[in-house]
Design an enzyme around this catalytic site. Structure first.
Site, PDB file in Angstrom:
ATOM      1  N   TYR A  42       0.827  -1.203   0.000  1.00  0.00           N
ATOM      2  CA  TYR A  42       0.000   0.000   0.000  1.00  0.00           C
ATOM      3  C   TYR A  42       0.861   1.252   0.000  1.00  0.00           C
ATOM      4  CZ  TYR A  42      -2.849   3.843   1.708  1.00  0.00           C
ATOM      5  OH  TYR A  42      -3.438   5.072   1.848  1.00  0.00           O
ATOM      6  N   LYS A  92       1.049   4.231  -3.010  1.00  0.00           N
ATOM      7  CA  LYS A  92       0.798   5.658  -2.822  1.00  0.00           C
ATOM      8  C   LYS A  92       2.029   6.481  -3.187  1.00  0.00           C
ATOM      9  CE  LYS A  92      -2.509   7.223  -1.485  1.00  0.00           C
ATOM     10  NZ  LYS A  92      -3.729   7.649  -2.238  1.00  0.00           N
TER      11      LYS A  92
END
Length: 380
Positions: A160, A164
């Protein structure tokens, strides 16, 4: 004259989500009406649909149900716009989502949206980034009141966080690219802290855990691991203030191609103590100490991660925790919003007391519903 979004046509991606809904609500509350707001997501909550149905202002509203990975859909969605606020993302701190899907939505979707903006000459692009782009790193190096100038060795390879980071890089590198009409694209990224507030799915999960634990929140974070959570209304407001500054000739050069940390005046505290502060008025407590010593938690998480790896050829096993999450919950990591205040006049719209009161009131409405649900779930 203060910058305004009057007459702007805007697309909000992730408009059905926790943050996206608040962005839409604040855009509708603007004193000088936007020309149009297009709300894009895969699904919309009954509350948001009701808000749209009951809205009687000057701004045109359009619901666009579609996938951020659908290039043709994005091209249509961006036609005739001047502003995109991109909040859509998959948030995954446990590793439950396959990496391919995570990268597809968070990275490829962001790039496809940039491509659609360039093709349709959409000039302004505000991206919702994450503090996890920076860290904390695997060593748990602390940060106290960090700024955008901070030099910090990031060693975070969790999917994750990587997604990002890659998406933010795409957004900031796209700043200045030529649009089809000859103008230049203006982008910025807002690195948000952990966001709390009413209708938070994370808070709902934590509430269920506390109810099952005798109305006591489990302690996942050391008391000294202070972070600065931010209220959803303030984070949404920062997006709108950044968008306004992009239209101001005197300010746009300062923010173009830059990222900003977005926090508010919520007192610095651990994640576990935030849960307690939000629930204490309802009679909820919090455990005084963590159930296992922190070093033992890291060892247990490592063993579970290795088990997941060994099982991967045969089945998908997602451990209930991991070293990344433990590090995230137990590293002092706080950041200042002073540069956002200086460059685009961001300051919290809601005080800590107001944010706490609103969130606690919502929790109070959820407690009887969740207790009834959990009671019937146990019977099954």
């Amino acid at each position: 004259m203060a910058p305004s979004l009057a007459g702007v046509s805007c697309l909000v991606t992730g408009a059905g989500g926790f943050l996206g809904q608040r962005v839409v609500e604040l855009l509708l509350a603007e004193e000088e009406a936007l020309a149009e707001i297009r709300l894009m997501d895969l699904a919309f909550s009954p509350k948001l649909l009701k808000t749209c149905d009951e809205y009687c202002g000057k701004t045109k509203l359009q619901l666009l149900k579609g996938d951020i990975q659908d290039a043709e859909f994005l091209m249509r969605a961006c036609h005739g716009l001047s502003l995109v606020i991109h909040t859509a993302a998959i948030i995954d701190t446990l590793g439950t989502v396959p990496t391919e899907k995570l990268m597809g939505v968070n990275v490829r979707g962001t790039q496809l949206l940039l491509d659609a903006c360039i093709e349709n000459s959409v000039k302004y692009y505000v991206y919702t980034s994450s503090l996890e782009v920076l860290g904390p790193n695997s060593r748990g190096d602390p940060v106290i009141n960090g700024s955008e100038d901070l030099v910090y060795e990031s060693t975070n390879h969790f999917p994750y966080a990587q997604s990002k980071s890659m998406a933010e890089k795409c957004v900031l590198q796209a700043n200045g690219q030529k649009l089809n009409n000859g103008a230049s694209l203006v982008t910025c990224a807002l690195r948000c802290m952990y966001i709390f507030g009413e209708e938070s799915q994370f808070l709902s999960v934590l509430l269920d855990g506390a109810i099952n634990n005798g109305d006591v929140f489990q302690r996942y974070s050391r008391k000294e691991a202070a972070v600065n959570p931010s209220y959803v209304g303030n984070v949404a407001w920062a997006h709108i203030q950044a968008a306004k500054a992009m239209k101001d000739p005197e300010r746009v050069a300062r923010i173009a191609g830059r990222f900003y940390y977005i926090s508010d005046d919520t007192p610095h505290m651990s994640y576990s103590d935030l849960n307690f502060e939000l629930g204490r008025g309802l009679g909820f407590g919090v455990e005084s100490k963590m159930r296992l010593p922190l070093p033992l938690m890291y060892v247990l998480a490592f063993v579970l991660e290795m088990l997941s790896l060994l099982l991967s050829p045969f089945m998908r096993y997602v451990p209930p925790t991991n070293r990344h999450l433990i590090n995230l919950q137990n590293t002092p990591f706080t950041f200042s919003y002073k540069n956002a205040q200086k460059d685009f006049d961001y300051k919290p719209r809601y005080s800590w007391e107001d944010a706490k009161q609103i969130t606690t009131k919502w929790l109070a409405s959820q407690v009887p519903l969740r207790k009834e649900f959990l009671k019937h779930h146990k019977k099954r």
